[in-house]
Design an enzyme around this catalytic site. Structure first.
Site, mmCIF file in Angstrom:
data_model
loop_
_atom_site.group_PDB
_atom_site.id
_atom_site.type_symbol
_atom_site.label_atom_id
_atom_site.label_comp_id
_atom_site.label_asym_id
_atom_site.label_seq_id
_atom_site.Cartn_x
_atom_site.Cartn_y
_atom_site.Cartn_z
ATOM 1 N N GLU A 133 48.068 59.338 29.982
ATOM 2 C CA GLU A 133 47.626 58.061 30.781
ATOM 3 C C GLU A 133 46.275 57.674 30.065
ATOM 4 O OE1 GLU A 133 48.009 58.400 35.099
ATOM 5 O OE2 GLU A 133 49.970 59.221 34.840
ATOM 6 N N HIS A 154 51.193 54.337 36.689
ATOM 7 C CA HIS A 154 50.127 54.960 37.890
ATOM 8 C C HIS A 154 49.527 54.054 38.967
ATOM 9 C CE1 HIS A 154 48.436 59.133 38.568
ATOM 10 N NE2 HIS A 154 48.645 58.618 39.601
ATOM 11 N N ARG A 169 53.583 63.904 40.071
ATOM 12 C CA ARG A 169 52.906 64.370 38.801
ATOM 13 C C ARG A 169 53.707 64.364 37.833
ATOM 14 N NH1 ARG A 169 49.000 63.225 41.424
ATOM 15 N NH2 ARG A 169 47.184 64.323 41.852
ATOM 16 N N THR A 177 56.491 59.929 41.846
ATOM 17 C CA THR A 177 55.229 59.425 42.071
ATOM 18 C C THR A 177 54.242 60.396 42.249
ATOM 19 O OG1 THR A 177 55.774 58.826 44.450
ATOM 20 C CG2 THR A 177 56.251 57.117 43.051
#
Length: 321
Positions: free
Chosen positions: A269, A288, A240, A238
């Site tokens: 993303e 994310h 990078r 969670t």
């Protein structure tokens, strides 16, 4: 004449309602964009006529080339107090003030445990089967109590994840390039330091990543490192995406070399429709969501309003760079 403020990546459509924008309403027109700019050209086209931009986390890059193409821009507000995709020197050179906001570590801690538990108990597979007429029970869950939780990073988030692991009765070990015994002691009873990265990876049943991205951590977990993990072990990231080699992770999942992984961060993303992460086996993936919670969003946008008001008053606050 009123200034114009663009709010980027308002995917949920809540930016202008979750906080009170009335303190600047008479001086600033606020426009929220729900679609992510897919390229630099799209970004520039979208915000060229705005004086202020509010950007969410590190999703949209602001390199020197972008500042050069936005002569009207005067204030850039980023959520959080650290942003690696903004060229602060270029912002200063083009007369753009960059400000940040507070950000809570609670939501990513909670999401880490949601993902870890989801992996351990096969929640996605079992829920999908139940709702679609599949088999009644098809997985055998992994036990947390008595298993080893290996934490890569023991900072603000990692230390809180560690305390939850201890509460579950897990054997919690941690490692980072500069981890000290003093920092481990601060994390509380039941947490100890691994002698090396290899020791942590080879002995853990669950590995969770909580490192900052830098030269020493980029690509830290590649194919050789993932090969050290036990076949029945799980990986959670969670932090990078670039800390874990994405191709190596996909290969490990496809080959069944680890039991599974859960990720909330990606090399692109939003994740493109045809990205291999969307169809990888043994993968629990979320878009994310680590920072996405009502309280955190309320904090982001409330402080964004404060940043804008302070800038208009000639006394910027929470200046970055």
């Amino acid at each position: 004449m009123r200034l114009r403020c663009a709010v980027l990546d308002d995917f949920q459509g809540v930016a202008t309602t979750i906080a009170d924008w009335s303190p600047i309403a008479d001086r600033v027109e606020v426009v929220a964009f729900r679609e992510h700019p897919a390229s630099e050209d799209e970004l520039v086209a979208a915000v060229a006529d705005f004086d202020i931009v509010v950007t969410l986390r590190e999703r949209v890059a602001f390199p020197a080339a972008v500042f050069a193409r936005l002569p009207r821009l005067r204030l850039l507000v980023a959520s959080g107090m650290r942003n690696s995709v903004i060229d602060h020197a270029a912002a200063h050179a083009h007369g753009v003030t960059v400000c940040g906001t507070a950000s809570s570590s609670t939501p990513p801690v909670e999401l880490t445990w949601a993902l870890l538990l989801g992996l351990a108990r096969g929640l996605v597979e079992e829920s999908t089967a139940l709702r679609t007429g599949g088999p009644w029970q098809s997985t055998v869950g992994a036990d947390l109590a008595g298993s080893r939780l290996g934490l890569l990073g023991l900072g603000k988030i990692g230390a809180r994840v560690a305390r939850v692991g201890v509460a579950f009765g897990m054997d919690v070990v941690a490692w980072s390039p500069n981890l000290t015994d003093e920092r481990v002691a601060e994390a509380g009873e039941g947490v100890r330091r691994a002698g090396s990265l290899a020791e942590l990876l080879g002995g853990s049943d669950f590995v969770s990543v909580h490192l900052a991205l830098g030269e020493r951590t980029r690509g830290l977990l590649g194919a050789p490192e993932l090969a050290l993990m036990k076949p029945e072990a799980y990986l959670v990231n969670t932090s990078r995406a670039a800390i874990v080699d994405q191709d190596a992770l996909l290969a490990a999942l496809a080959g069944g070399r680890i039991a599974g992984a859960a990720v909330d961060v990606f090399d692109q993303e939003p994740l493109p429709a045809g990205h291999p992460m969307r169809g990888a086996p043994r993968l629990l993936a979320t878009p994310h969501l680590g920072y996405v919670s009502r309280d955190n969003f309320r904090r982001y946008y409330t402080e964004a309003v404060e940043d804008i008001a302070a800038f208009l008053a000639g006394a910027p606050v929470r200046v970055l760079g």
